[in-house]
Design a protein around this motif. Sequence first.
Motif, PDB file in Angstrom:
ATOM      1  N   ASP A  45       0.701  -1.145  -0.022  1.00 31.87           N
ATOM      2  CA  ASP A  45      -0.050   0.049   0.073  1.00 31.87           C
ATOM      3  C   ASP A  45       0.823   1.270  -0.047  1.00 31.87           C
ATOM      4  O   ASP A  45       0.296   2.357   0.365  1.00 31.87           O
ATOM      5  N   ASP A  46       1.917   1.038  -0.388  1.00 30.55           N
ATOM      6  CA  ASP A  46       2.943   2.340  -0.749  1.00 30.55           C
ATOM      7  C   ASP A  46       3.558   2.922   0.598  1.00 30.55           C
ATOM      8  O   ASP A  46       3.799   3.899   0.758  1.00 30.55           O
ATOM      9  N   TRP A  47       3.588   1.969   1.798  1.00 24.17           N
ATOM     10  CA  TRP A  47       4.072   2.511   2.934  1.00 24.17           C
ATOM     11  C   TRP A  47       5.613   2.441   2.893  1.00 24.17           C
ATOM     12  O   TRP A  47       6.115   1.695   2.021  1.00 24.17           O
ATOM     13  N   VAL A  48       6.233   3.428   3.674  1.00 16.86           N
ATOM     14  CA  VAL A  48       7.663   3.482   3.790  1.00 16.86           C
ATOM     15  C   VAL A  48       7.970   2.681   5.229  1.00 16.86           C
ATOM     16  O   VAL A  48       7.472   3.092   6.218  1.00 16.86           O
ATOM     17  N   VAL A  49       8.835   1.661   5.188  1.00 16.72           N
ATOM     18  CA  VAL A  49       9.115   0.866   6.268  1.00 16.72           C
ATOM     19  C   VAL A  49      10.374   0.704   6.888  1.00 16.72           C
ATOM     20  O   VAL A  49      11.141   0.370   5.996  1.00 16.72           O
ATOM     21  N   LEU A  50      10.622   1.155   8.116  1.00 13.86           N
ATOM     22  CA  LEU A  50      12.066   1.249   8.412  1.00 13.86           C
ATOM     23  C   LEU A  50      12.085   0.275   9.731  1.00 13.86           C
ATOM     24  O   LEU A  50      11.519   0.372  10.573  1.00 13.86           O
ATOM     25  N   THR A  51      13.133  -0.686   9.508  1.00 16.98           N
ATOM     26  CA  THR A  51      13.298  -1.598  10.531  1.00 16.98           C
ATOM     27  C   THR A  51      14.462  -1.572  11.148  1.00 16.98           C
ATOM     28  O   THR A  51      15.593  -1.492  10.879  1.00 16.98           O
ATOM     29  N   SER A  52      14.370  -1.528  12.700  1.00 11.94           N
ATOM     30  CA  SER A  52      15.919  -1.372  13.321  1.00 11.94           C
ATOM     31  C   SER A  52      15.692  -2.527  14.349  1.00 11.94           C
ATOM     32  O   SER A  52      14.731  -2.988  14.832  1.00 11.94           O
ATOM     33  N   SER A  53      16.776  -3.387  14.585  1.00 14.68           N
ATOM     34  CA  SER A  53      16.954  -4.458  15.336  1.00 14.68           C
ATOM     35  C   SER A  53      17.969  -4.078  16.421  1.00 14.68           C
ATOM     36  O   SER A  53      19.191  -3.493  16.098  1.00 14.68           O
ATOM     37  N   PHE A  54      17.511  -4.257  17.484  1.00  9.01           N
ATOM     38  CA  PHE A  54      18.555  -4.044  18.790  1.00  9.01           C
ATOM     39  C   PHE A  54      19.418  -5.429  19.085  1.00  9.01           C
ATOM     40  O   PHE A  54      18.849  -6.337  18.928  1.00  9.01           O
ATOM     41  N   GLU A  55      20.609  -5.273  19.733  1.00  8.90           N
ATOM     42  CA  GLU A  55      21.315  -6.570  19.951  1.00  8.90           C
ATOM     43  C   GLU A  55      21.712  -6.343  21.418  1.00  8.90           C
ATOM     44  O   GLU A  55      21.693  -5.377  22.002  1.00  8.90           O
ATOM     45  N   LYS A  56      21.765  -7.525  22.255  1.00  9.59           N
ATOM     46  CA  LYS A  56      22.044  -7.554  23.657  1.00  9.59           C
ATOM     47  C   LYS A  56      23.120  -6.697  24.126  1.00  9.59           C
ATOM     48  O   LYS A  56      23.186  -5.941  25.069  1.00  9.59           O
ATOM     49  N   LEU A  57      24.442  -6.815  23.430  1.00 13.27           N
ATOM     50  CA  LEU A  57      25.663  -6.228  23.785  1.00 13.27           C
ATOM     51  C   LEU A  57      26.025  -4.837  22.814  1.00 13.27           C
ATOM     52  O   LEU A  57      27.132  -4.568  22.880  1.00 13.27           O
ATOM     53  N   GLN A  58      24.831  -4.391  22.219  1.00 11.69           N
ATOM     54  CA  GLN A  58      25.001  -3.192  21.391  1.00 11.69           C
ATOM     55  C   GLN A  58      25.740  -1.971  22.412  1.00 11.69           C
ATOM     56  O   GLN A  58      25.301  -1.559  23.366  1.00 11.69           O
ATOM     57  N   SER A  59      26.740  -1.374  21.761  1.00  8.48           N
ATOM     58  CA  SER A  59      27.705  -0.299  22.582  1.00  8.48           C
ATOM     59  C   SER A  59      27.694   0.777  21.479  1.00  8.48           C
ATOM     60  O   SER A  59      28.493   1.752  21.949  1.00  8.48           O
ATOM     61  N   ASN A  60      26.877   0.950  20.554  1.00  3.42           N
ATOM     62  CA  ASN A  60      26.967   2.063  19.633  1.00  3.42           C
ATOM     63  C   ASN A  60      26.274   3.251  20.313  1.00  3.42           C
ATOM     64  O   ASN A  60      25.384   3.094  21.236  1.00  3.42           O
ATOM     65  N   HIS A  61      25.986   4.493  19.341  1.00  4.71           N
ATOM     66  CA  HIS A  61      25.408   5.521  19.935  1.00  4.71           C
ATOM     67  C   HIS A  61      23.806   5.031  19.939  1.00  4.71           C
ATOM     68  O   HIS A  61      23.500   4.217  19.031  1.00  4.71           O
ATOM     69  N   PRO A  62      23.085   5.509  20.784  1.00  2.00           N
ATOM     70  CA  PRO A  62      21.578   5.126  20.959  1.00  2.00           C
ATOM     71  C   PRO A  62      20.877   5.185  19.646  1.00  2.00           C
ATOM     72  O   PRO A  62      19.754   4.612  19.226  1.00  2.00           O
ATOM     73  N   LEU A  63      21.090   6.221  18.840  1.00  2.00           N
ATOM     74  CA  LEU A  63      20.279   6.502  17.566  1.00  2.00           C
ATOM     75  C   LEU A  63      20.887   5.552  16.356  1.00  2.00           C
ATOM     76  O   LEU A  63      20.304   5.778  15.325  1.00  2.00           O
ATOM     77  N   THR A  64      22.149   4.836  16.523  1.00  2.00           N
ATOM     78  CA  THR A  64      22.701   4.033  15.446  1.00  2.00           C
ATOM     79  C   THR A  64      21.754   3.046  14.691  1.00  2.00           C
ATOM     80  O   THR A  64      21.637   3.093  13.491  1.00  2.00           O
ATOM     81  N   PRO A  65      20.730   2.288  15.823  1.00  2.00           N
ATOM     82  CA  PRO A  65      19.843   1.328  14.845  1.00  2.00           C
ATOM     83  C   PRO A  65      18.827   2.119  13.782  1.00  2.00           C
ATOM     84  O   PRO A  65      18.717   1.451  12.939  1.00  2.00           O
ATOM     85  N   ILE A  66      18.378   3.119  14.289  1.00  2.00           N
ATOM     86  CA  ILE A  66      17.662   4.022  13.444  1.00  2.00           C
ATOM     87  C   ILE A  66      18.134   4.775  12.380  1.00  2.00           C
ATOM     88  O   ILE A  66      17.628   4.595  11.169  1.00  2.00           O
ATOM     89  N   PHE A  67      19.162   5.073  12.411  1.00  2.00           N
ATOM     90  CA  PHE A  67      19.765   5.614  11.315  1.00  2.00           C
ATOM     91  C   PHE A  67      20.467   4.529  10.364  1.00  2.00           C
ATOM     92  O   PHE A  67      20.431   4.883   8.908  1.00  2.00           O
ATOM     93  N   SER A  68      20.680   3.493  10.715  1.00  2.00           N
ATOM     94  CA  SER A  68      21.125   2.630   9.731  1.00  2.00           C
ATOM     95  C   SER A  68      20.029   2.067   9.094  1.00  2.00           C
ATOM     96  O   SER A  68      19.893   1.767   7.838  1.00  2.00           O
ATOM     97  N   SER A  69      18.712   2.135   9.641  1.00  2.00           N
ATOM     98  CA  SER A  69      17.531   1.481   8.911  1.00  2.00           C
ATOM     99  C   SER A  69      17.079   2.610   7.652  1.00  2.00           C
ATOM    100  O   SER A  69      16.783   2.345   6.766  1.00  2.00           O
ATOM    101  N   VAL A  70      17.417   4.036   8.343  1.00  2.00           N
ATOM    102  CA  VAL A  70      17.090   4.875   7.213  1.00  2.00           C
ATOM    103  C   VAL A  70      18.028   4.834   6.132  1.00  2.00           C
ATOM    104  O   VAL A  70      17.686   5.197   4.695  1.00  2.00           O
ATOM    105  N   GLU A  71      19.384   4.751   6.377  1.00  4.82           N
ATOM    106  CA  GLU A  71      20.206   4.404   5.483  1.00  4.82           C
ATOM    107  C   GLU A  71      20.048   3.278   4.630  1.00  4.82           C
ATOM    108  O   GLU A  71      20.272   3.278   3.233  1.00  4.82           O
ATOM    109  N   LYS A  72      19.469   2.334   5.004  1.00  4.24           N
ATOM    110  CA  LYS A  72      19.205   1.042   4.229  1.00  4.24           C
ATOM    111  C   LYS A  72      18.066   1.397   3.389  1.00  4.24           C
ATOM    112  O   LYS A  72      17.927   0.899   2.208  1.00  4.24           O
ATOM    113  N   PHE A  73      17.148   2.166   3.813  1.00  4.43           N
ATOM    114  CA  PHE A  73      15.925   2.424   2.937  1.00  4.43           C
ATOM    115  C   PHE A  73      16.418   3.498   1.848  1.00  4.43           C
ATOM    116  O   PHE A  73      16.010   3.162   0.632  1.00  4.43           O
TER     117      PHE A  73
END
Length: 378
Positions: A45-73
């Motif tokens: 239906d022409d939606w834009v879907v941004l998917t972020s996945s978290f990991e148990k031992l993630q040590s990056n900046h808190p916004l890294t997952p969502i920035f990564s999903s935007v870059e992938k899009f």
Amino acid sequence: NEILAAAKESQKDFNTKNHFVLVSGHSGSGKTRLVEEVKNHLLRDDWVVLTSSFEKLQSNHPLTPIFSSVEKFFATLVQKSKLRKGAKSRNEGHRIRDIINSVQTKIPSADLIALSYLVPSLGLLLSELPASHGESLVTSAENVNFHANRLRFLLRMLICSISSSEHPVMIFFDDAQWADNDFINDFVLDSTHLGCSTIGIGLERHILYVACYRVDSGNSDDSISIEAMFNQINHVAMTKIQVEDLTERHVDEIISESLSLPHRLTKPLSSVVHTKTAGNPLFTKSFLDSMIDDGKIRYSVEEKRWTWDIVVIGDVSIGDDVAKLFVRKLQRLPSEVQEALKVLSCFGQAIPKYAILNQNTANGLDLAITYGLLENDD
């Protein structure tokens, strides 16, 4: 249905309220699969879907997952913009053009320069357009100095600019049990409270937030902590969905429908399957697949229906989980598929196609998709 209802509300014109859906359940209960089904429906239906996945031992900046999903899009848009052929692709080209035009119209040039540094594929798309400032986005980005508040501001601005009633945005947070308070404060609370009006893009909000998180009976303290984090989100339309284990009746409905047999014939089998899998949806599917692969549930040409020996199935040993079933299934795969999956495991949950240079690995991954072990996001 509950997620789709929230999506429908998010898509309405003059919508000024954020919608947030929380999906919780035990490991293997089908949380992610449920959201994936909704995601596929919305993409049609022409939606834009941004998917972020978290990991148990993630040590990056808190916004890294969502920035990564935007870059992938935007990386996907770059690939599609290079392969536009045929009527269907021309429609996709119009969609890409709409999104990029919206970004250029709603975001000032100085902020676009900063964003192209954070999201390189966005800079590539803009540099391909005839707009006069396209080239400068890539060359001058390295001079940008960032601050935490500006990161949040730019990210929210970009997501708001691509969302509209024609192209709403679904932001999916998977394995959100590993998200921390920094992420909740830096993005979720900031975005849901302030929305798009505070950055001059408009009052309307066409963004649906969906978060999946695991609740394990052995980690009740962690479960309470996760609930507490998300309960901080106020002033939004919140929907909570608890994915439960299957009852024996549910298992019987699945088996009856799958084998096209009446309940009076499938009920004894369903009882055994439910006992062995404790109603866990993932375990149930894996166990049934294994019984069919091993010929313990088989189609009889003479009887013209599926048959089984309930005693034989009852004697099948199964531990606390179905790791053995997965191992046996993997061992039955062709060697090229097994080798390709080993390569993929080194990259995490996903790998872009253009990064696969070895043809044997590419062929093995294509076979893995055919076997239903992987999904092609393209």
